[in-house]
Motif scaffolding. Structure first.
Motif, short mmCIF file in Angstrom:
data_model
loop_
_atom_site.label_atom_id
_atom_site.label_comp_id
_atom_site.label_asym_id
_atom_site.label_seq_id
_atom_site.Cartn_x
_atom_site.Cartn_y
_atom_site.Cartn_z
N SER A 100 29.66 47.93 -26.70
CA SER A 100 29.67 46.60 -26.11
C SER A 100 31.04 45.94 -26.27
CB SER A 100 28.60 45.74 -26.80
OG SER A 100 28.77 44.37 -26.53
N THR A 101 31.41 45.09 -25.32
CA THR A 101 32.76 44.51 -25.27
C THR A 101 33.20 43.91 -26.60
OG1 THR A 101 32.52 44.05 -22.91
CG2 THR A 101 34.20 42.81 -24.10
N ASN A 135 30.34 45.10 -20.83
CA ASN A 135 29.81 43.81 -21.26
C ASN A 135 28.29 43.80 -21.09
OD1 ASN A 135 29.03 40.96 -21.27
ND2 ASN A 135 31.23 40.57 -21.30
#
Length: 347
Positions: A100-101, A135
């Motif tokens: 995840s970002t 994201n």
């Protein structure tokens, strides 16, 4: 919540949703490429957190045993840690992690710690961790940064050859693509280069906008009778990281050409390549020291990349299920039986 009553485990090749003259490998996965292992660690605390990390490990990669690699940025709205050194030197020297970002930086630090503990890294003074991200903030509490060292170690230590889990798992747990719940997907193709058999495989972290295309025809969620409680992010937003591996003995320049094709392949499934999308390709070779492949002989490999990436995205959608996320957001699973019916109707 299941997204279909189709036979469990059915994938795009088996369902006839992809065509082409190249056959998949035995597993139809990136792990058909010798030396490639994949592991996932999933953080699932519904409805607030749907995240995780996926590890791809090529052989015994280390600073003293780098693997030839190439990199391509189709649209650079992302944070692919370590990409500039891949582009400069044409190698990777660590496993490749997808997450995840906002967890990417914790994941990179954990990867460095894991590498430095290895006996073959006792004298290491510089290291280039490679971490891609998408994201997952629409479905998951991304600001909590739920992926850290325990999850990274679990993914790395659990990396195996063999079948690869797809859909809502690892770095794909909270992702969506083309208006539907998506996630991790994989596929492979067998090719012949200069008379020698080779395998090319793709691993896709799918999280991008656009309109789903199957067999050259477009299908929106509305076409398939699907709605959602709140609108997903704008169709131009999202990201996709594609990792391609092959046992063909390619050099870094040739692998950069392969990485380009991996991003081009996303157009087959309807990718929008929007302003807010980080679209990246990384290609690596586990070649066994055979003489190199001439550029003019690469066309079958390019074809295999296009086919494998297309199917990997579809497999990520087929395996994913409807997910209720943070703030009541919902991404619907792809209604496969309706899709198959519409594909047949449209010929």
């Amino acid at each position: 919540m299941p997204n279909t009553d189709r036979e469990a485990g059915a994938r795009a090749w088996e369902l006839g949703l992809v065509r082409g003259g190249l056959a998949p490998g035995p597993l139809n996965a990136i792990t058909d490429v010798p030396g490639i292992r994949v592991g996932h660690s999933t953080v699932h605390r519904p409805p607030e957190v749907h995240s995780g990390v996926t590890a791809l490990v090529p052989g015994e990669v280390a600073p003293g045993r780098p693997v030839p690699a190439g990199f391509f940025s189709g649209n650079g709205y992302g944070k692919l840690i370590g990409s500039t050194q891949i582009a400069e030197l044409g190698v990777i020297e660590t496993p490749l992690l997808l997450t995840s970002t906002l967890s990417a930086f914790r994941v990179a630090d954990a990867l460095v710690s894991w590498m430095l503990e290895r006996p073959d890294c006792r004298e290491t003074l510089s290291l280039n961790p490679v971490v891609g991200e998408c994201n997952d903030g629409f479905l998951s509490d991304i600001r909590s940064r739920p992926v850290g060292e325990p999850e990274v170690r679990a993914a790395l230590e659990g990396a195996r050859c063999g079948p690869v889990a797809e859909g809502c798992v690892g770095g794909g747990t909270g992702l969506g693509a083309l208006g539907f719940k998506a996630g991790m997907g994989t596929a492979s193709r067998q090719v012949t280069l200069d008379g020698q058999p080779s395998t090319v495989g793709a691993l896709v972290q799918a999280n991008f906008g656009g309109v789903l295309r199957v067999g050259g025809r477009s299908f929106t969620p509305a076409d398939l009778g699907v709605g959602q409680r709140r609108e997903p992010p704008a169709t131009e937003d999202g990201s996709c990281v594609v990792v391609v591996a092959t046992d063909a003995p390619l050099d870094a320049r040739q692998l950069a050409r392969v990485a380009r094709r991996s991003v081009f392949a996303l157009a087959r499934v309807g990718a929008g390549y929007g302003h807010g999308s980080g679209d990246y390709g990384i290609a690596l070779s586990t070649g066994d020291g055979r003489p190199g492949v001439a550029d003019g002989s690469l066309n079958p490999l390019f074809e295999g990349v296009l086919d494998a990436v297309e199917e990997a995205v579809l497999n990520s959608l087929l395996a994913a299920t409807t997910t209720l996320g943070v703030r009541g957001h919902v991404l619907p699973g792809l209604p496969v039986d309706r899709l198959l019916a519409r594909v047949r109707e449209r010929g």
